[in-house]
Design a protein around this motif. Structure first.
Motif, PDB file in Angstrom:
ATOM      1  N   SER A 125       0.953  -0.918  -0.012  1.00  0.00           N
ATOM      2  CA  SER A 125      -0.055  -0.034   0.208  1.00  0.00           C
ATOM      3  C   SER A 125       0.919   1.323   0.030  1.00  0.00           C
ATOM      4  O   SER A 125       2.162   1.046  -0.017  1.00  0.00           O
ATOM      5  CB  SER A 125      -0.891  -0.068   1.287  1.00  0.00           C
ATOM      6  OG  SER A 125      -0.261   0.393   2.517  1.00  0.00           O
ATOM      7  N   VAL A 126       0.312   2.563   0.154  1.00  0.00           N
ATOM      8  CA  VAL A 126       0.977   3.578   0.339  1.00  0.00           C
ATOM      9  C   VAL A 126       0.917   4.326   1.488  1.00  0.00           C
ATOM     10  O   VAL A 126       0.513   5.503   1.665  1.00  0.00           O
ATOM     11  CB  VAL A 126       0.920   4.486  -1.073  1.00  0.00           C
ATOM     12  CG1 VAL A 126       1.280   3.961  -2.322  1.00  0.00           C
ATOM     13  CG2 VAL A 126      -0.695   5.020  -1.054  1.00  0.00           C
ATOM     14  N   ALA A 127       0.812   3.457   2.527  1.00  0.00           N
ATOM     15  CA  ALA A 127       0.144   3.797   3.699  1.00  0.00           C
ATOM     16  C   ALA A 127       0.911   4.555   4.540  1.00  0.00           C
ATOM     17  O   ALA A 127       1.083   5.416   5.654  1.00  0.00           O
ATOM     18  CB  ALA A 127      -0.217   2.660   4.819  1.00  0.00           C
ATOM     19  N   ALA A 128       2.335   4.560   4.122  1.00  0.00           N
ATOM     20  CA  ALA A 128       3.320   5.504   4.776  1.00  0.00           C
ATOM     21  C   ALA A 128       3.520   6.931   4.494  1.00  0.00           C
ATOM     22  O   ALA A 128       4.036   7.810   4.912  1.00  0.00           O
ATOM     23  CB  ALA A 128       4.748   5.028   4.368  1.00  0.00           C
ATOM     24  N   MET A 129       2.420   7.239   3.438  1.00  0.00           N
ATOM     25  CA  MET A 129       2.130   8.718   3.188  1.00  0.00           C
ATOM     26  C   MET A 129       1.693   9.572   4.583  1.00  0.00           C
ATOM     27  O   MET A 129       0.825   8.957   5.147  1.00  0.00           O
ATOM     28  CB  MET A 129       1.356   9.091   1.937  1.00  0.00           C
ATOM     29  CG  MET A 129       1.418  10.064   1.393  1.00  0.00           C
ATOM     30  SD  MET A 129       0.172  10.205   0.050  1.00  0.00           S
ATOM     31  CE  MET A 129       1.188   9.147  -1.206  1.00  0.00           C
ATOM     32  N   THR A 130       2.228  10.594   4.838  1.00  0.00           N
ATOM     33  CA  THR A 130       1.510  11.518   5.804  1.00  0.00           C
ATOM     34  C   THR A 130       1.544  12.895   5.315  1.00  0.00           C
ATOM     35  O   THR A 130       2.162  13.281   4.155  1.00  0.00           O
ATOM     36  CB  THR A 130       2.624  11.633   6.863  1.00  0.00           C
ATOM     37  OG1 THR A 130       3.635  12.278   6.508  1.00  0.00           O
ATOM     38  CG2 THR A 130       2.798  10.198   7.633  1.00  0.00           C
TER      39      THR A 130
END
Length: 197
Positions: A125-130
Motif C-alpha cells: 500500500s502507500v500507507a507510509a504517506m503523511t
C-alpha cells in the motif's frame, strides 16, 4: 471502558461513511458499457487486485490537467499529485500517479507500506504517506478501517514497468478549515507543499 466503546463507535461510523461513499461512486459509474470499462482498465495502471481505490476505473480519476506537485524519486520514479480534496465527511483525499520514467522495471519499496506491523500485514500500500500541517504543528496519517486496513491504494503489483504508472489515492483526517496548504511526505521523495481544494 467508555473510551474503548467511544472509539469503536467512531470507527464504525467512519467505516459506514466510507462504505456509503464508495457505494454512491460505484452507482454513478455503473452505467458505462463494457467496451468503455475495458478501455479504462487499460488506461489505468492499477491492477484489478487493487482494493478500494477510486482510481481503478477512469471515471473517478481527478482532473489530471491539474498538477499540485511533481516529485522526483530515485531510479526514474516520479510522483505526480493531481488533487488534495477536502470532503464534507471530514476527510482529505490525496490522489495522483507514480510514473516510472526510467528505462527499466522499478521495484516498489516495502517502505511505501509503512512500518506498522498490522498495516504491513494487509499487503502492499502507500500507507507510509503523511500530511504535515506546520501551521497547527500536526502530522496526519492515512486513515484505517475497522480491520486496521489503510484507506489507500493497496494490493498492487510489486513493480512498475518502464513507461507505466500506478494511480493511487490516500485518505487522511482533514486539518482545520483554516489550513489550506500541507506538506506531503512519502519515503523516497522530497517533501512537497500541496494545496487542499
Amino acid at each position: 471502558m467508555n473510551v474503548r466503546y467511544a472509539g469503536a463507535v467512531r470507527r464504525a461510523g467512519m467505516a459506514a461513511l466510507l462504505a456509503t461513499t464508495l457505494m454512491f461512486t460505484a452507482a454513478a459509474c455503473g452505467g458505462e458499457g463494457g467496451a468503455d470499462r475495458e478501455a479504462n482498465s487499460k488506461e489505468s495502471s492499477a491492477p484489478a487486485g487493487s482494493t478500494g481505490s477510486p482510481t481503478n476505473d477512469g471515471k473517478t480519476l481527478p482532473d489530471t490537467s491539474k498538477v499540485l506537485a511533481t516529485l522526483k524519486g530515485d531510479r526514474g520514479i516520479e510522483m505526480v499529485i493531481h488533487e488534495a480534496k477536502r470532503d464534507s465527511g471530514g476527510f482529505v483525499t490525496v490522489s495522483g500517479k507514480l510514473n516510472n520514467t526510467g528505462g527499466s522495471l522499478y521495484t516498489t519499496p516495502v517502505q511505501w507500506s509503512g512500518q506498522e506491523t498490522a498495516v504491513a500485514g494487509t499487503g502492499r500500500s502507500v500507507a507510509a504517506m503523511t500530511l504535515v500541517d506546520s501551521k497547527e504543528k500536526k502530522r496526519y496519517y492515512v486513515l484505517r478501517d475497522t480491520d486496521n486496513r489503510p484507506l489507500t491504494t493497496s494490493g498492487y503489483e510489486p513493480s512498475i514497468a518502464a513507461g507505466q504508472s500506478l494511480t493511487f489515492f490516500a485518505q487522511f483526517p482533514a486539518p482545520p478549515a483554516s489550513t489550506t496548504t500541507v506538506d506531503l511526505q512519502f519515503p523516497g521523495f522530497p517533501n512537497a507543499p500541496i494545496e487542499i481544494s
